[in-house]
Design an enzyme around this catalytic site. Sequence first.
Site, PDB file in Angstrom:
ATOM      1  N   GLY A   1       0.812  -1.211   0.000  1.00 51.87           N
ATOM      2  CA  GLY A   1       0.000   0.000   0.000  1.00 51.87           C
ATOM      3  C   GLY A   1       0.843   1.257   0.000  1.00 51.87           C
TER       4      GLY A   1
ATOM      5  N   ARG B   1       1.047  -5.771  -4.987  1.00 48.33           N
ATOM      6  CA  ARG B   1       1.120  -6.672  -3.835  1.00 48.33           C
ATOM      7  C   ARG B   1       1.587  -8.087  -4.198  1.00 48.33           C
ATOM      8  NH1 ARG B   1      -0.905  -4.386   0.729  1.00 48.33           N
ATOM      9  NH2 ARG B   1      -2.219  -2.534   0.487  1.00 48.33           N
TER      10      ARG B   1
ATOM     11  N   ASP C   1       5.784  -7.522   5.514  1.00 46.53           N
ATOM     12  CA  ASP C   1       5.781  -8.663   4.599  1.00 46.53           C
ATOM     13  C   ASP C   1       6.733  -8.448   3.421  1.00 46.53           C
ATOM     14  OD1 ASP C   1       3.966 -10.717   5.606  1.00 46.53           O
ATOM     15  OD2 ASP C   1       2.407  -9.214   5.420  1.00 46.53           O
TER      16      ASP C   1
ATOM     17  N   LYS D   1       8.356   0.896   5.273  1.00 46.36           N
ATOM     18  CA  LYS D   1       7.189   1.691   4.871  1.00 46.36           C
ATOM     19  C   LYS D   1       5.908   1.069   5.408  1.00 46.36           C
ATOM     20  CE  LYS D   1       4.754   0.148   2.306  1.00 46.36           C
ATOM     21  NZ  LYS D   1       3.563  -0.488   1.723  1.00 46.36           N
TER      22      LYS D   1
ATOM     23  N   ASP E   1       0.542   2.176   8.868  1.00 47.66           N
ATOM     24  CA  ASP E   1      -0.023   1.531  10.050  1.00 47.66           C
ATOM     25  C   ASP E   1       0.863   1.677  11.284  1.00 47.66           C
ATOM     26  OD1 ASP E   1      -2.029   0.763   8.381  1.00 47.66           O
ATOM     27  OD2 ASP E   1      -1.585  -1.376   8.420  1.00 47.66           O
TER      28      ASP E   1
END
Length: 548
Positions: A78, A142, A173, A199, A202
């Site tokens: 994201g 992704r 991840d 990065k 969240d």
Amino acid sequence: MKKSALQIAREAYQPKLPLGLRGNVSVKEGEPTQSVADQEEIKKLFPNTYGLPLVEFVPSEEKKDYAPINVGVILSGGQAPGGHNVICGIFDMLKKQNPESKLYGFLMGPGGLVDHDYKELTADIIDEYRNTGGFDLIGSGRTKLELEGQFEKGLEILKQLNITALVIIGGDDSNTNACVLAEYYAAKNAGVQVIGCPKTIDGDLKNEQIETSFGFDTACKTYAEVIGNIQRDANSARKYWHFIKLMGRSASHIALECALQCQPNVCIVSEEVEAKEQTLDEIVEYIAGVVAKRAAAGNNFGTILIPEGLIEFVPAIKKLIAELNDLLAEHAAEVDGLDVADIREWLCKNLTPANAATFKSLPEGVGNQLALERDPHGNVQVSLIETEKLLSEMVGKKLAEWKKEGKYVGKFAPLHHFFGYEGRCAAPSNYDADYCYALGSSAAQLIANGKTGYMAIVKNTTAPAENWVAGGVPITMMLNMERRSGAMKPVIKKALVRLDGAPFKTFAAQREEWAENTCFIYPGPIQYFGPSEVCDRTTVTLALEQNA
């Protein structure tokens, strides 16, 4: 590209660098490291990149000569404000080291590497994106880099372009995948270094070495501005309760930071819900209690902040989701093609009795979402669950019961909001513009000094930028073994809100007063020009954590 006046002014902004990256640079290495947990298992999986030392860049009198190199860069996952400045930092440092060096961007995320989709990033292109938000310079995606076939396809184009280093800019991840890729290329002596950059808005990619993930600062300031505007409206109209869901699936850092900036009446922290083993009904009763208490004082309005991933932290639902993930991963072929009603029926028959009972007790819409397609990492797509509406509906029912019993005399008119995408591509704050540029510069220095399997880091960021400390941390140092899609895999350990940490304790000490009284703060928009104490301030979270 047509630009606004602000964009034109921001293009001229020169990000500040720590002293260790401004001139000639030497490397200071620390002691060998080990993973945060599961040391023997991680060491076996990463024999070529495990146990590397921490690295710090310090000013040097010695001028080095750097051979020209070609470097690739990928934006993964994201969007987060500041990604373009990471790329600018890499580009500028490469060109400073040797003007003949080249930077290639792989398009639309890791898939661009596998599909050989790329473009060379020249000065003319880079200059269009300095200090801008978004990832549109090269796009993001992704695709997970975890299969040998992907590694080999990537190696083909890297060899073709004579690229000897790859920078992957992503979250936990993506950086785990960078670590796996670094190990694979090191084991093959492929001659390709792999470097990561932290990065995620969240805020859950942080530890003793990573003070914060980039984008968190800008995103929280963006959300806090809008929450402040809503609170000003609520305090003006005095007739609505605003239920505001905020991005943050795996941790409540965004909700907590926005609460510290705005002082809402209620902020639910998922980690506290889990620690206290609270049920959904207990959360609803707490919120309803605040609404009723304010109503008794004539205040039929307020704001409630809800983290996106709350539903996963309610213990009974967390157990249900864990079994659902394993069941649906193991029996994917069996349920593929079934409609949602048939999947629900199949799950009720195959879940353990306790989890089946929890599943049946949920509202149909929530149950349907838990049964539907997972994200690329095999997780429930909790952002699609309208937790804010679920809670307001349940609070409304509770208040109606209390009204019949004479325990509640107010009016309850809920409004709903979800702030997520609004903050992911905002123009980076001065903090994120500086931090990201320094991260990119650090990544280039790690490459120049022959490192692989490292993540670029910048520390001491509550001090003036010249005193920031740049360097690198071995990614294996942050790994542990976790269950993912039915199997144990090495992953970077997520940082949750610490209930014994200064940010949560500061919030907890004031929330009763915020709940009963109207203590709203209206932060206003991000400021890019003006006094340093306004324009260069960090998040409240970082200031409290660093005791700044």
